[in-house]
Design a protein around this motif. Sequence first.
Motif: not given
Lengths: 272, 272, 272
Positions: C51-62, C106-115
């Motif tokens: 039921s969990i189709r994807a995991i999105v990784f991101r970082g707090a505050e930019g 799952q499909i792993i997604v990365a949202a890449l901002e800042g460092a």
Amino acid sequence: MIFPDCQELLLDVDDGILTITLNRPHKRNAMNSRLVAEIMTVVESVQDESSIRAIVFRGAEGNFCSGGDISGMNLEQADDDLVAKATWEFNRVFGRMVTTVNRAPQIIVAALEGAVMGGGLGLACISDVAIADENAMFAMPETGLGIIPAQIAPFVVARIGLTHARRLALLGDRVDGEEAVRLGIAHFLTHSKEELEAQLQKVTARIRSRAPNATAATKRLLLDVGVVEHEALLDAAADAFTAALRGEEGQEGTAAFVQKRKPCWAESDDGE
Amino acid sequence: MIFPDCQELLLDVDDGILTITLNRPHKRNAMNSRLVAEIMTVVESVQDESSIRAIVFRGAEGNFCSGGDISGMNLEQADDDLVAKATWEFNRVFGRMVTTVNRAPQIIVAALEGAVMGGGLGLACISDVAIADENAMFAMPETGLGIIPAQIAPFVVARIGLTHARRLALLGDRVDGEEAVRLGIAHFLTHSKEELEAQLQKVTARIRSRAPNATAATKRLLLDVGVVEHEALLDAAADAFTAALRGEEGQEGTAAFVQKRKPCWAESDDGE
Amino acid sequence: MIFPDCQELLLDVDDGILTITLNRPHKRNAMNSRLVAEIMTVVESVQDESSIRAIVFRGAEGNFCSGGDISGMNLEQADDDLVAKATWEFNRVFGRMVTTVNRAPQIIVAALEGAVMGGGLGLACISDVAIADENAMFAMPETGLGIIPAQIAPFVVARIGLTHARRLALLGDRVDGEEAVRLGIAHFLTHSKEELEAQLQKVTARIRSRAPNATAATKRLLLDVGVVEHEALLDAAADAFTAALRGEEGQEGTAAFVQKRKPCWAESDDGE
């Protein structure tokens, strides 16, 4: 040269270039078992023919190939075990064919127009030289249908690397000719039917300027990288180099170079 | 440092950067056996010298290197078996040299101008950092001469991937600096002699800001990917990480970071 | 679904998409041992949850993640052997986590901002789909500190190839979002916070249109390329193809295709 009878392919030989046209336009050239078997037979039949310098793959009526034609499997008539076995074979035989074409001694050229999907993308991925029309459409739609890009996976990864293969296989995203060139699916981008034919002419002219046996030896070597251990590969490469330089082609090629003339295998060439 | 006497190379050391200039301009720096042996000897002689931080390869008088100089083999004087053996050795020794330079602990830089062909392309392909002039000309012309790009094949495939290697090796197509950067042969594109020298200065400044032993350990690790099994590689990586952090460089580097000063190895650096 | 308690991560589940936010903004989300362990635990806890189709990784505050937080190791209190052992474990456990996430079904997604640096870059490199903000900053700064990019090396090489890995790891060069896309670190480039969120929505919509089990099987296959021998891989691929086509997803997916309707797993999808 006498080719086996083909129902699903059109064959043409012109001055050492064999063109294989996938010819099921009503199915956007989707591959059934027969088409796959015919490609295998034709490619194997020219395996020892160094007079055939290249094999050009293309599709009839504006599409390259829309994938595997599952509808042709005739699944209804048999019991469960037989259907499972037939499904397995249908899938696996495609991988055997692509593996064989990948290792063909000839230079494989793909002219990519319209749909280049699923198995069609797999076939495109083992070409030595690929030309993509800007309007061509590349995709692995399988997981949207609940199935998987099975036999093509290793060829797609070898072609464009794991990074791009992950996105295309898992999202099913469609990409056009320009992006296909950027990702490394194809080498050349063309913007019209005429430009595609002209680029194809340029490529086949280049092919005619290359020595056939040296070409086959070079291709074998490239495909053995990562398969054969590094030092053993370089030993074999030195064997092949020595044989080539001292063989007919090496003698003719180096003599022609010194004499500033074309070598015998390039006589009909107007490229270079 | 005392280097071995060289006939075919010019050597220069400047603040930790060793520059090796291929110096056979009358042959566009084509490599004969002696040149290959000299590179091998020089690179091996600095293998344990961490004061040498980088090795820059370049060619005299506007060309990098036009390939192997077959004319230097002196084939006429010997019987057939001896000639075959000499040919094999001439070819194989080049692969041994490139394999050694690829694994050098120093950072290898290539400044690519003019002809970068055959063996010259192979040498370019094992650089850690390559700068290409827009007018440089890259090609594998071998199969047009009836011979094969033998020892360089694995290095070209490792450099640009199988897809692009197939086209370049099989068609013999020439590509310029811009396309070389697009294909991944080189990292930086420059548009004039001055720009190339400036980019080279920028790269060597960066190199001086890096810790020499950490650099050597990192390079070893990168080259072991795909060779050493994944979990074993990560175990060895953790060993190397622990040794680095607890060693002189790691202590100095982390202290310098906290104290907002340059670490000792970067004192002459004006890059970063 | 009940997730383990997390101190260093924020967790959110929305319609089958699990978002894991690295939440140490005062350290630009540098990873300490606890954060690494928490990612491992969370990802393992959904391993069998289709039921969990994807995991999105991101970082707090930019910032995505600035690397490993060595300061958290508490090195002062122990004797030398214990410190060495703790250092080794701190490093190695990160590689174990990245290896596990790489193989998540799952499909792993990365949202890449800042460092996106050091270990943060390593985590980005095992995503199936990565979106990079134009102002994101990617780098491996390790050798400038006298240490090495240890556990991430194989993932960076698999992501961008040896050629680009050499330059980035050995020079420590910083690259922005546009260059990251050119090098193949990321797939999509965005130019604002809003555009990044919109692209993320597009990607998750696509993900919902894909069959979960077919996705997991496809991903496994892609990651086995180059690890499992070619013919054995294709045999296993045919097994997986047969199971998929004859299983629930394959039956539903092909039926939906014929009936020109969305398959059941895509009901909330508005992408395609």
